[in-house]
Structures are given as structure tokens and as C-alpha cells.
Write an enzyme that holds these catalytic residues in place. Structure first.
Site, mmCIF file in Angstrom:
data_model
loop_
_atom_site.group_PDB
_atom_site.id
_atom_site.type_symbol
_atom_site.label_atom_id
_atom_site.label_comp_id
_atom_site.label_asym_id
_atom_site.label_seq_id
_atom_site.Cartn_x
_atom_site.Cartn_y
_atom_site.Cartn_z
ATOM 1 N N GLU A 1 35.478 -44.997 -4.047
ATOM 2 C CA GLU A 1 34.996 -46.368 -3.992
ATOM 3 C C GLU A 1 35.812 -47.293 -4.883
ATOM 4 O OE1 GLU A 1 31.542 -45.100 -1.721
ATOM 5 O OE2 GLU A 1 32.350 -44.216 -3.552
ATOM 6 N N THR A 2 36.002 -48.503 -4.392
ATOM 7 C CA THR A 2 36.538 -49.602 -5.195
ATOM 8 C C THR A 2 35.470 -50.688 -5.250
ATOM 9 O OG1 THR A 2 38.840 -49.151 -4.587
ATOM 10 C CG2 THR A 2 38.333 -51.369 -5.371
#
Length: 279
Positions: free
Chosen positions: A46-47
Site C-alpha cells: 500500500e501507498t
């Protein structure tokens, strides 16, 4: 336009442990497609993108921010470890002056607050309802073959399928279990399931510390084959095991990781800058 990006190891106090997330601070609005391109470039599970909600806000003084999460493949409605990483960036690197931060997300408002030994993250609890085994039998057998299953639950809020393995198995069995994630998106392509949780009841005694449950998490539907430890999965696991065990305070172990309910520690790995030239 330069965008500061932090890479943070969540759920650990040691670098190169835990679950890494990228955190991007947005001074200005980004074009929608740029979020996904950055997440694909970072290539982490995830970003997170933190944005100001009002023009007068700033990352040091304000206490409420918008927050979105992207895997390399698409946007997701909830991510625990990237939320924790976002709070750590604001508290520890930006030196935000508030004791509690509120993030406005697709899953509602999430709060992170300072604690003596880290950060406490409040995540929602999502119930998991009994699921007819035969309706998901192909998915389960594709993933884990003839492994004995004791219970199957489904969380409609998160679209996660929780599969509890037989209590006859030990922790080492779950840790060493080979899971076929490559074929899952083809077997389950209706959109009903977006994540698979494998979980096992903890072993009583003989262990320091003792754990109430173990888990592994797989999400090939969103481009993540296996996630080391996942806050959104524990929003389902905590609800399930609290009901099963009759407990409110639990210790769980995801593969290679120890945590105490939702009290997490972090280690910073990297700070970098993305230089975007808007055309």
C-alpha cells in the site's frame, strides 16, 4: 512539483521488519491517475496519500486530514498498516503537535493517538457471518488443497473470506502452508471476495508470550499475493476471535510479527522525494 515520500515499516521497531508502506504528503491536489502511478512505482502493498482538507491546514498544526490508500493495482477502502505509517510520519517526522489525529477515509473517520510506547490506532470491527462452505469450496481448495477447515466466515463490509483451519493443526502448520494465490482471481471472479484470511486458534501455554490466534492474509485480487500483517484483516479477525474466545484483550500473531491488539510500533526505512512534472 516535488512530493515527499516516506517508506515506513509498520508493526515493528526494527528496520527491515514488519510491513512496509509508502506515505506521500500532498500539499496540492493530484490528478487522479497520478495516485495509482505513484503506488505502482513504489510497488509496496500500500501507498498512503495524506491530503489537507482545507487550504489553511498545515501538516504540523492541523489534526484532521484526508487519507487514501492504493495498492500497485487499485485503490482500497481500508488499510491499517498504511494508516499507522501515516500517523507516524506526521507525529515523528513532521512533528505534528496534536495528541490525536483523525483521518477521513472511505471507511469513515479513523483515529490515531500517541501512546507511551508507540501509537494506538482505532480501527472499526467488522463482523464475519457464517458462510456456506460449498459456495466457496472451489476457492478454498484452490488455495489450500485438502487442508482441514473448521469454520468459514464472510465479511460483507470488507469482502474478506475468513477460513479457520482445524484446531488440530499447530502454528508451524500455518506458517509452512503453501498457498496457491496465483489462480484465485480466476476461480473467484465475481467481486464478492477481495481478500482471504487463514487463521488458527492459539496454542494454550508452553509459549512466551502466548497467542490467542494466528493468521495469514492473501489479496491477489488487488495485486497483493501475501501481506505480512494487515490491519484491515485484523478488523475482521478481532471481531471473530473476540466472539469465539469471549475476550476483549487479545494477542495475535501474523507470520513473523507480534503485536498486542492495536498498539503498534514502527521503524522508518527511507525518505525520498518524487519530482513530478505536470504536462
Amino acid at each position: 512539483m516535488k512530493l515527499p515520500v516516506f517508506v515506513v515499516d509498520a508493526f515493528t521497531a526494527k528496520a527491515f521488519h514488519g510491513n512496509p508502506a509508502a506515505v506521500c504528503l500532498l500539499e496540492n491536489k493530484l490528478d487522479e491517475d497520478i495516485h495509482q502511478k505513484i503506488a505502482r512505482e513504489m510497488n509496496l502493498s500500500e501507498t498512503a496519500f495524506i491530503r489537507k482538507l482545507h487550504p489553511t491546514d498545515n501538516f504540523t498544526q492541523s489534526s484532521c486530514f484526508g487519507l487514501r490508500w492504493f495498492t500497485p493495482a487499485n485503490e482500497v477502502p481500508l488499510c491499517g498498516h498504511a494508516t499507522l505509517a501515516s500517523a507516524a510520519v506526521l507525529f515523528d517526522k513532521i512533528k505534528n503537535v496534536n495528541s490525536t489525529l483523525t483521518f477521513v477515509t472511505l471507511s469513515g473517520e479513523l483515529k490515531a493517538r500517541r501512546a507511551e510506547d508507540g501509537i494506538i490506532l482505532d480501527l472499526p470491527l467488522y463482523p464475519a457471518h457464517p458462510q456456506d462452505f460449498h459456495e466457496v469450496e472451489d476457492l478454498i481448495k484452490t488455495a489450500i488443497g485438502d487442508t482441514q477447515v473448521q469454520d468459514v466466515r464472510y465479511s460483507p463490509d470488507t469482502r474478506k473470506l475468513l477460513v479457520r483451519l482445524s484446531d488440530t493443526y499447530k502454528r508451524s502448520f500455518l506458517e509452512n502452508l503453501k498457498v496457491n494465490t496465483q489462480d484465485l482471481p480466476q476461480v473467484e471472479n465475481t467481486g464478492k471476495v477481495k481478500g482471504l484470511i487463514l487463521t488458527l486458534k492459539g496454542e494454550p501455554g508452553g509459549q512466551t508470550p502466548a497467542f490467542d490466534f494466528y493468521s495469514r492474509y492473501f489479496a491477489p485480487w488487488v495485486g497483493v499475493s501475501e501481506d505480512p500483517v494487515t490491519g484491515s484483516a485484523h478488523a475482521v479477525l478481532s471481531s471473530y476471535w473476540s466472539q469465539q474466545l469471549g475476550k476483549k484483550d487479545m494477542h495475535g500473531r501474523a507470520i513473523f510479527l507480534f503485536f498486542h491488539f492495536f498498539n503498534f510500533k514502527l521503524a522508518f526505512l527511507l525518505i525520498c522525494t518524487i519530482d513530478l512534472k505536470m504536462q
